[in-house]
Every structure is written in C-alpha cells, then in structure tokens.
Write a protein that holds these residues in place. Structure first.
Motif, mmCIF file in Angstrom:
data_model
loop_
_atom_site.group_PDB
_atom_site.id
_atom_site.type_symbol
_atom_site.label_atom_id
_atom_site.label_comp_id
_atom_site.label_asym_id
_atom_site.label_seq_id
_atom_site.Cartn_x
_atom_site.Cartn_y
_atom_site.Cartn_z
ATOM 1 N N VAL A 43 0.733 -1.260 0.061
ATOM 2 C CA VAL A 43 0.088 -0.060 -0.004
ATOM 3 C C VAL A 43 0.972 1.248 -0.054
ATOM 4 C CG1 VAL A 43 -1.785 1.250 1.293
ATOM 5 C CG2 VAL A 43 -1.987 -1.224 1.313
ATOM 6 N N ARG A 44 2.089 1.189 0.668
ATOM 7 C CA ARG A 44 2.861 2.187 0.910
ATOM 8 C C ARG A 44 3.534 2.583 -0.632
ATOM 9 N NH1 ARG A 44 4.801 3.089 6.338
ATOM 10 N NH2 ARG A 44 4.230 1.348 7.881
ATOM 11 N N GLN A 45 3.482 1.728 -1.573
ATOM 12 C CA GLN A 45 4.001 2.004 -3.107
ATOM 13 C C GLN A 45 2.949 2.729 -3.670
ATOM 14 O OE1 GLN A 45 7.306 0.516 -3.028
ATOM 15 N NE2 GLN A 45 6.515 0.240 -0.912
ATOM 16 N N TRP A 46 1.799 2.680 -3.580
ATOM 17 C CA TRP A 46 0.741 3.768 -4.091
ATOM 18 C C TRP A 46 0.110 4.647 -3.032
ATOM 19 C CZ3 TRP A 46 -4.115 2.657 -1.958
ATOM 20 C CH2 TRP A 46 -4.388 1.092 -1.723
ATOM 21 N N GLY A 47 1.073 5.120 -2.144
ATOM 22 C CA GLY A 47 0.347 6.002 -1.113
ATOM 23 C C GLY A 47 -0.103 7.419 -1.445
ATOM 24 N N HIS A 48 0.203 7.653 -2.754
ATOM 25 C CA HIS A 48 -0.125 9.095 -3.418
ATOM 26 C C HIS A 48 -1.568 8.874 -3.805
ATOM 27 C CE1 HIS A 48 1.661 6.913 -6.515
ATOM 28 N NE2 HIS A 48 1.040 7.514 -7.283
ATOM 29 N N VAL A 49 -1.977 7.607 -4.045
ATOM 30 C CA VAL A 49 -3.405 7.248 -4.838
ATOM 31 C C VAL A 49 -4.404 7.354 -3.759
ATOM 32 C CG1 VAL A 49 -4.643 5.851 -5.946
ATOM 33 C CG2 VAL A 49 -2.157 5.916 -6.434
ATOM 34 N N GLN A 50 -5.644 7.848 -3.985
ATOM 35 C CA GLN A 50 -6.569 7.664 -3.123
ATOM 36 C C GLN A 50 -7.685 7.021 -3.420
ATOM 37 O OE1 GLN A 50 -9.745 11.007 -3.645
ATOM 38 N NE2 GLN A 50 -9.739 11.535 -1.974
ATOM 39 N N LEU A 51 -8.231 6.274 -2.536
ATOM 40 C CA LEU A 51 -9.068 4.882 -2.636
ATOM 41 C C LEU A 51 -10.370 5.410 -3.369
ATOM 42 C CD1 LEU A 51 -6.937 3.691 -0.749
ATOM 43 C CD2 LEU A 51 -8.620 2.461 0.280
ATOM 44 N N PHE A 52 -11.149 4.516 -4.048
ATOM 45 C CA PHE A 52 -12.234 5.116 -4.694
ATOM 46 C C PHE A 52 -13.453 4.627 -3.700
ATOM 47 C CE2 PHE A 52 -11.515 0.562 -5.416
ATOM 48 C CZ PHE A 52 -12.456 -0.240 -4.892
ATOM 49 N N SER A 53 -13.119 4.337 -2.420
ATOM 50 C CA SER A 53 -14.027 4.273 -1.435
ATOM 51 C C SER A 53 -13.794 4.847 0.004
ATOM 52 C CB SER A 53 -14.399 2.371 -0.991
ATOM 53 O OG SER A 53 -13.152 2.053 -0.719
ATOM 54 N N PRO A 54 -14.813 5.327 0.627
ATOM 55 C CA PRO A 54 -14.647 6.065 1.989
ATOM 56 C C PRO A 54 -14.361 5.261 3.060
ATOM 57 C CG PRO A 54 -16.782 5.887 1.803
ATOM 58 C CD PRO A 54 -16.133 5.292 0.289
ATOM 59 N N TRP A 55 -13.937 5.817 4.106
ATOM 60 C CA TRP A 55 -13.329 5.194 5.297
ATOM 61 C C TRP A 55 -14.526 4.177 6.053
ATOM 62 C CZ3 TRP A 55 -8.828 4.301 7.176
ATOM 63 C CH2 TRP A 55 -7.746 5.192 6.961
ATOM 64 N N GLU A 56 -15.560 4.412 5.590
ATOM 65 C CA GLU A 56 -16.748 3.728 6.282
ATOM 66 C C GLU A 56 -16.726 2.142 5.732
ATOM 67 O OE1 GLU A 56 -21.681 3.334 5.760
ATOM 68 O OE2 GLU A 56 -20.472 5.079 4.783
ATOM 69 N N TYR A 57 -16.027 2.073 4.657
ATOM 70 C CA TYR A 57 -15.742 0.670 3.747
ATOM 71 C C TYR A 57 -14.342 0.045 3.939
ATOM 72 C CZ TYR A 57 -20.563 2.370 2.211
ATOM 73 O OH TYR A 57 -21.664 2.771 2.203
ATOM 74 N N ASN A 58 -13.490 0.704 4.553
ATOM 75 C CA ASN A 58 -12.112 0.406 4.625
ATOM 76 C C ASN A 58 -11.481 -0.062 5.871
ATOM 77 O OD1 ASN A 58 -11.599 1.043 1.633
ATOM 78 N ND2 ASN A 58 -11.643 3.422 2.107
ATOM 79 N N VAL A 59 -12.509 -0.112 6.852
ATOM 80 C CA VAL A 59 -12.134 -0.681 8.183
ATOM 81 C C VAL A 59 -12.812 -2.059 8.574
ATOM 82 C CG1 VAL A 59 -11.934 -0.291 10.741
ATOM 83 C CG2 VAL A 59 -11.574 1.615 9.039
ATOM 84 N N ASP A 60 -12.133 -2.868 8.666
ATOM 85 C CA ASP A 60 -12.578 -4.266 8.970
ATOM 86 C C ASP A 60 -13.382 -4.185 10.420
ATOM 87 O OD1 ASP A 60 -12.903 -7.292 8.515
ATOM 88 O OD2 ASP A 60 -11.965 -7.233 10.508
ATOM 89 N N PRO A 61 -14.480 -4.837 10.675
ATOM 90 C CA PRO A 61 -15.316 -4.817 11.876
ATOM 91 C C PRO A 61 -14.279 -5.358 13.017
ATOM 92 C CG PRO A 61 -16.988 -5.492 9.987
ATOM 93 C CD PRO A 61 -15.460 -5.321 9.478
#
Length: 448
Positions: A43-61
């Motif tokens: 992930v650090r290799q594409w650190g400049h790239v913004q994800l297509f989904s918000p935080w709501e969908y990027n944190v595992d329960p």
C-alpha cells in the motif's frame, strides 16, 4: 479444521491484518508474515493514490473492535483516504497498538509451503499434518514456522502484467527496465522530475491507465514540453470514457467525460490498436513497436508506464494441492462470480470460505490474490472473505456460510463531482486493468 489453533497469514496489508484480527477473535493464534519491512508495504507503494471508497468501507469490523479500546481516533466515515492515510491512520495503529503486535513478523518473505514430512504426492495423513512455512528474513537466513492452516493474502502488487500484448514480456522489455514503470507512479509528486518535460507513453485502457494519463495531462499544463501518449490495445478510445450523462453513476460519467475532454483538447495523443511487441533503446530514446516486421508501427518516447493490471505469483505454493481456473487464475468456484468479461467490482456478490478453499485442507487464498487476474476486487469483499475463512478454520460452519456483508447499491460509490469522485460498479468501460476511477492530481484511485 475444528481443532486448528495456529494460522499462518501471508501478507500484512489491510486484508491480511483483518484476517489476523478475526483469527484472534476466534481464540486462535495468527502468525502474520510480511515480506516488506513494515506493515502495508505494498500500500505504501501507492500512497499518493486516493481510494475509490470512503473510510466507512475500509475498516474491518474485527479490526475496529481491536482498535477501539486503545483510544484509536477513528477517521471520518465519509472521508476518502489515500494509500498513505490508510497505512498511517489504520494499519499502523492496528499493528502496533493492539494484541496483533506480537503476532506480526516483517521482513519475512515466504519462499515455500508444504506439509510437514509430506510432498505433494503423499495422501495418507495429509489433512492432519501441519503446514511447514519457510520464509527468508532480511539477513538472508531461512526460518521455518508451522501452522494448522494458511491464508495466502500476499496480493499481486509485485507481479504486474508486462507490456507485451500476448501476455508475455515484449521483446527487449527487460533490457530497457530503467525506462519502464508499472502500475501508477507518482507523476505529480515523488516521480515528477522523471516525467516533466519528457515524452511519456502510457499503455493500458482501464482506470489505472486513465488515472495516470489524467495526472500527466495536469503535469503537461505545468510543464508544457511534456508529451503524453496513450497506447491503447483496443480500437475504440471511447470505451474508456464511460457512459457520460447516461452512466448510472453520475460521477463516473462526469469523470469519463472529463478524461474525454483532455483527449479532445490534444493534451493526450491517442494510438489505438497498438499491440506492443518490442521495446528497444536507440539514440537514448525508447522505441516502442507494435506488430511484426512486415507491418509494424513505432512510437518513440523517453519513458513508458505499463498499466495493464496484475497477476498472482504461485511459486511458493507449488507443493500444495491447488486448483485454479485456467482463465482467471483464481479458485475454480470463484471464477464465474468475478470473471471480468461478465462482472465489475459492483456486481460481484459476497463470498467466503466455500469458494476460496482449495483441495489442500486448511489452505485458502484471500484478498486480491484470490481474484487471480481479475481487476474487480473490493477491499470490503476481502474483509468478508477472511471473516468467513476464520469461522471455517474454527469449525463454525454456520458462520462460514453466512453472508454478513451487504454491499452498497452502487458498489461503494457516493460522491457526485469530478473533483471528489473515486468509484466503481457497473460495467467496466474497458477490460484488463482496474475497477476504480481516477480523480484529479494525486486523487487517482486503485483497487486495494
């Protein structure tokens, strides 16, 4: 696998750490082996790239449940993180401030997996024999760990597809490696000096290519001598523009229209029907050839960016009994659900242990690697995969079969402006790259 207690997890990215969180929550012991020097190395290799989904969908329960007692400052659910923010605000706290800390081994590259005392041909006692996982440390020494189950979440970032239109390296591609970059270099940031004022070709037709081309077009406005050339294997550039006003996702339509405008304005030169066969260096310029000697075309540039997707590496699992779909290179049961000829990331239904298990009892692919060559992976789907796998390893078949993930109606898309959008879902505008849409400057996107 009801008695499994120790689970080796290969990869400490978002899905790997989610898997470890679920394994811990089930009362089992994870051993997370990360090839890089830090968690989230890819992930650090594409650190400049913004994800297509918000935080709501990027944190595992399960990861969230581990983090909350530590006083973790949860990001705003509607904000869209970059790769760097995902690492620093989520993965690093998860790996350093929770019980996971004692279970993660970095600089530990897995080289081989087998069954203790059994090669691939031996069947008697195979299911009860522990896995033997060999890994190489930063000092070059080989270590061995044993586990009752293995989840391979090593991803595909380190094995990008080559430039050759036939799926092979173009002739001479390895000889000019210093002039070729893969995936999405930071053309407006760390890599700006390499591309500003230079002639740059981008090969690919999916959203990783479009994101890079969009960034290069912005770079051309800042450095007018920059030449941007789009090498398109297909004949119709409009397929990459999306549906415009008719697109079911308004933001994606606007974004496709904005990219089309860059092409129409002449900021991006288009070379359709360009199927790369050879790369060579002549008079310090990179010559890119399409076709055979009798009917070839040439593009001459300074740098080439290959954005044609990724493929999995199966070298270290060759002693395991693995079955893969011959086309997609993913678990056989998963193939019809994710075939990019039929699906985008917004149309893949949730799935789990049943689709991901292999003939080798206790071994599972998960995350991006489980999708083989398909570019339609969603991080949220990966979290559901490892929840189901952890339940299956623990012997909770009811939970393993249960679907707990409900995807948003349009995939994970919610924003409505070109400047703010990164989304996916619906039919792919072009095959063989990424299911994610680019935004402006560093706010291009990537499937994580």
């Amino acid at each position: 696998m009801a008695n499994a207690k120790t689970v080796a997890i290969i990869g400490a990215g978002p899905v790997g750490l989610a898997a470890a969180s679920h394994i811990l929550e089930r009362g089992m012991t994870p051993i997370v082996l990360e090839a890089g020097p830090e968690v989230g190395h890819a992930v650090r290799q594409w650190g400049h790239v913004q994800l297509f989904s918000p935080w709501e969908y990027n944190v595992d329960p399960a990861a969230r449940r581990l983090l909350e007692p530590t006083g973790w400052n949860s990001p705003e659910p509607e904000d869209y993180p970059t790769g760097s923010q995902l690492v620093e605000q989520y993965l690093v706290p998860l790996a350093s401030r929770t019980k996971l800390q004692q279970h993660i081994l970095t600089s530990s590259r897995v080289t081989d997996i087998s069954r203790q005392g059994l090669d691939k041909l031996k069947s008697n006692g195979r299911a009860s024999a522990p896995f033997e996982v060999r890994y190489e440390t930063s000092s070059g020494t080989t270590q061995v760990t044993r586990a009752d189950a293995v989840i391979d979440v090593s991803g595909t970032w380190t094995t990008p597809n080559p430039a050759g239109a036939n799926g092979l390296y173009a002739l001479g591609e390895k000889d000019v490696a210093d002039r070729v970059a893969y995936a999405m270099p930071d053309v407006l940031g760390a890599d700006r000096a390499k591309y500003a004022g230079r002639a740059v070709a981008v090969l690919g037709a999916g959203h990783s290519a479009i994101g890079t081309l969009t960034s290069l077009a912005h770079l051309k406005r800042e450095a007018p001598e920059t030449t941007v050339i789009w090498l398109l294997r297909g004949e119709d550039p409009a397929r990459a523009f999306g549906g415009g006003a008719n697109d079911k996702l308004a933001a994606r339509g606007e974004l496709g229209s904005a990219f089309a405008s860059l092409v129409a304005a002449g900021l991006i030169q288009v070379e359709p029907g360009f199927r790369t066969t050879r790369l060579s260096l002549e008079n310090e310029r990179l010559h890119i050839t399409s076709g055979s000697a009798c009917c070839s075309r040439h593009v001459i540039v300074d740098e080439l960016i290959v954005a044609t997707g990724f493929r999995p590496n199966f070298d270290f699992v060759r002693e395991l009994r693995i079955r893969l779909d011959s086309t997609v290179e993913c678990p056989v049961a998963l193939a019809p659900l994710i075939d990019p000829n039929e699906h985008s990331c917004g149309t893949v239904r949730p799935h789990g242990a049943r689709e991901l298990a292999q003939d080798e009892p206790g071994f599972y692919f998960a995350g991006m690697k489980s999708y083989g060559r398909a570019p339609t992976f969603l991080m949220l789907t990966g979290y559901e995969q490892v929840r189901s796998i952890a339940a299956d390893i623990a012997g909770d078949r009811e939970a393993a079969e249960r679907v707990e993930l409900v995807l948003p109606e349009t995939g994970v898309c919610s924003r409505t402006s070109v400047e703010a959008t990164n989304c996916c879902g619906g039919p792919e505008p072009a095959p063989n790259n990424s299911c994610c849409a680019p935004a402006q400057r560093a706010e291009t996107s990537v499937c994580a």
